[in-house]
Design an enzyme around this catalytic site. Sequence first.
Site, PDB file in Angstrom:
ATOM      1  N   LYS A  38       0.871  -1.176   0.000  1.00  0.00           N
ATOM      2  CA  LYS A  38       0.000   0.000   0.000  1.00  0.00           C
ATOM      3  C   LYS A  38       0.906   1.224   0.000  1.00  0.00           C
ATOM      4  O   LYS A  38       1.640   1.481   0.953  1.00  0.00           O
ATOM      5  CB  LYS A  38      -0.896   0.000   1.241  1.00  0.00           C
ATOM      6  CG  LYS A  38      -1.850   1.190   1.310  1.00  0.00           C
ATOM      7  CD  LYS A  38      -2.595   1.239   2.629  1.00  0.00           C
ATOM      8  CE  LYS A  38      -3.621   0.148   2.743  1.00  0.00           C
ATOM      9  NZ  LYS A  38      -4.472   0.307   3.967  1.00  0.00           N
ATOM     10  N   ASP A 134     -13.641  -0.830  13.389  1.00  0.00           N
ATOM     11  CA  ASP A 134     -14.290  -0.800  12.074  1.00  0.00           C
ATOM     12  C   ASP A 134     -14.438  -2.224  11.530  1.00  0.00           C
ATOM     13  O   ASP A 134     -14.056  -2.518  10.394  1.00  0.00           O
ATOM     14  CB  ASP A 134     -13.496   0.072  11.099  1.00  0.00           C
ATOM     15  CG  ASP A 134     -14.311   0.451   9.853  1.00  0.00           C
ATOM     16  OD1 ASP A 134     -15.567   0.327   9.901  1.00  0.00           O
ATOM     17  OD2 ASP A 134     -13.714   0.838   8.837  1.00  0.00           O
TER      18      ASP A 134
END
Length: 279
Positions: A38, A134
């Site tokens: 990433k 989350d």
Amino acid sequence: MSSAVQQSYRICEQIGKGRFGVVYKCYSSETGEEFAVKSINKILISDDSIDRQCLYNEAKIMQLVSPHPHIVRIAHVYEDDVYLDIVLELCCSSDLFQRLESRGVFTESDALAVMVPLMEAIAHCHKLSIAHRDIKPDNILFNDRNVLKLADFGSAHCFHNGELMNGVVGTPFYVAPEVLAGKKYDEKVDIWSAGVILYVMLAGVPPFYGESTAEIFDAVIRGNLRFPSRIFQAVSPAAKGLIRGMICKDVSRRFSAQQVLRHPWITNNDETKKVAVLA
């Protein structure tokens, strides 16, 4: 992308994209092992933004929770003046959100095969005083051997000595009511979210619904949990009992991660079924 990561990895095709970064498939130049990297362009993020805090938070917390068989492994972090590059275990199979979309409703056996490794990952985080904050199907990935991996710790938070957290984070259908109410909360927000995932797997619909984000939030805050007979007629009482213990507005009565793992719906099922859900 930083020159350091390009020296250590052979960068291949793009496999994902976010607001500030791009995810590429890559191979270790030394071992040939596959990874995902990433790559975040820091210039696109203001110095005082919450996004910058989340990006650095993710790398830090993933290093704390690794290694664990059901958490995406972080291999390396590289940073220069422009880029923050996080090299991660590659999970190239469909995520749980995609599997829910394609399958609609899971059998209890397949739902069990998701819940066991998911709750083991959550229990591991909570033992280390880390709340994910989350938990949702999009963040539940599978590697090429179909092993479940919890991902995306950008909203995660370290808590110590019973410290409570604050801040509205999470995703509309899955966020706990105490988060939306602006109250201080503890790690059991993750249990609520995982309970919603179990409900969605068995019902094919979320327990709290609305036509807009505001309506969804209102439904979550009311927390009126129901089991429509036309949807849940084939679902076992044990499964519904577990859901009630997880999606419980009274946080003091809501199950902990260890209580979920000790629940009869999980412990009374055949051990051979506790494997990653079929693709």
